[in-house]
Motif scaffolding. Sequence first.
Motif, mmCIF file in Angstrom:
data_model
loop_
_atom_site.group_PDB
_atom_site.id
_atom_site.type_symbol
_atom_site.label_atom_id
_atom_site.label_comp_id
_atom_site.label_asym_id
_atom_site.label_seq_id
_atom_site.Cartn_x
_atom_site.Cartn_y
_atom_site.Cartn_z
ATOM 1 N N HIS A 136 -6.386 -2.418 5.572
ATOM 2 C CA HIS A 136 -5.169 -1.632 5.426
ATOM 3 C C HIS A 136 -4.865 -0.857 6.704
ATOM 4 N N HIS A 168 1.075 5.332 -1.957
ATOM 5 C CA HIS A 168 0.498 6.304 -2.899
ATOM 6 C C HIS A 168 1.618 6.951 -3.707
ATOM 7 N N GLU A 212 -8.623 2.495 -2.238
ATOM 8 C CA GLU A 212 -8.994 2.080 -0.929
ATOM 9 C C GLU A 212 -10.397 2.581 -0.608
ATOM 10 N N ASP A 245 1.963 2.870 3.255
ATOM 11 C CA ASP A 245 1.021 3.987 3.126
ATOM 12 C C ASP A 245 1.765 5.291 2.808
ATOM 13 N N HIS A 249 0.856 -1.205 0.000
ATOM 14 C CA HIS A 249 0.000 0.000 0.000
ATOM 15 C C HIS A 249 0.883 1.243 0.000
HETATM 16 NI NI NI Z 1 -3.631 4.878 1.835
#
Ligand code: NI
Length: 264
Positions: A155, A8, A92, A205, A6
């Motif tokens: 997550h 971005h 997500e 994340d 995960h």
């Molecule tokens: Ni995220």
Amino acid sequence: MLIDSHCHLNFNAFDSDRDEVLARARAAGVVAIINPAVNLEDSRQVVALAEQIPELYAAVGFHPNDAAGFSAAALSELRELAAHPKVVAIGEIGLDYYWDEAPRPVQQKVFEQQLALARQVGKPVIIHQREAAADTMAILRRWAADGPQTGLTLHSFSGDLPMAEEAVDLGFYIGVTGPVTFKKADDLRAVVSAVPLDRLLVETDAPFLSPHPFRGKRNEPARVRLVAEKVAELHGLPLETAARRLVENTTALFRITVGSGIGD
Ligand code: NI
């Protein structure tokens, strides 16, 4: 070998040095990165970036903070995007009662429509929940009882042990992020220790949630190694052994194949 399940990477926090960030990830043994989306424009962007970067995979969907922008047209475009070969999940998606950016009934409806989409297209799901554990689990319990499982990860898990145990019983994965390395995270560490290793994923994340000793700084996929080291330690295993299992979990959930060495 590691997978950041995960990240971005498409966010503009990486616009000035995305190639260097990727080079550091490769040097740290990161062989795949899953990049979830937060709205329609983001979904398009993530898919375009995944077309350019071999080890990058996309998820498409509306984050609960963006639920007010969801529409029937958006749903049908998500369905089209989901057919792309680099799109491995819907996400997500979920509920966020901390920010409460959209009315809760809207968040719930958008969440359920995207869970239904995941089942229609046969893709796994990446769940975001913040201060909405009870409602999230109620919706997921219904979804799980309602038809075939397509796979799911919670997550950046922040719930308690009973929630983790129910998630494991439902066949879900638990995503572990940087906070597991924070000084005051004993409760989270107890949960991560208690969950079987074959139900855990590691994630950054990024650009958020940098692990210790980088807390507060921009995060990046290379630091998934610090999360994996903590998981290995909590399970009393050498990093290599734990990492192999974590990679297998991630490739199984997202049905991807990574470089040689898996399963041998
Ligand atoms: Ni995220």
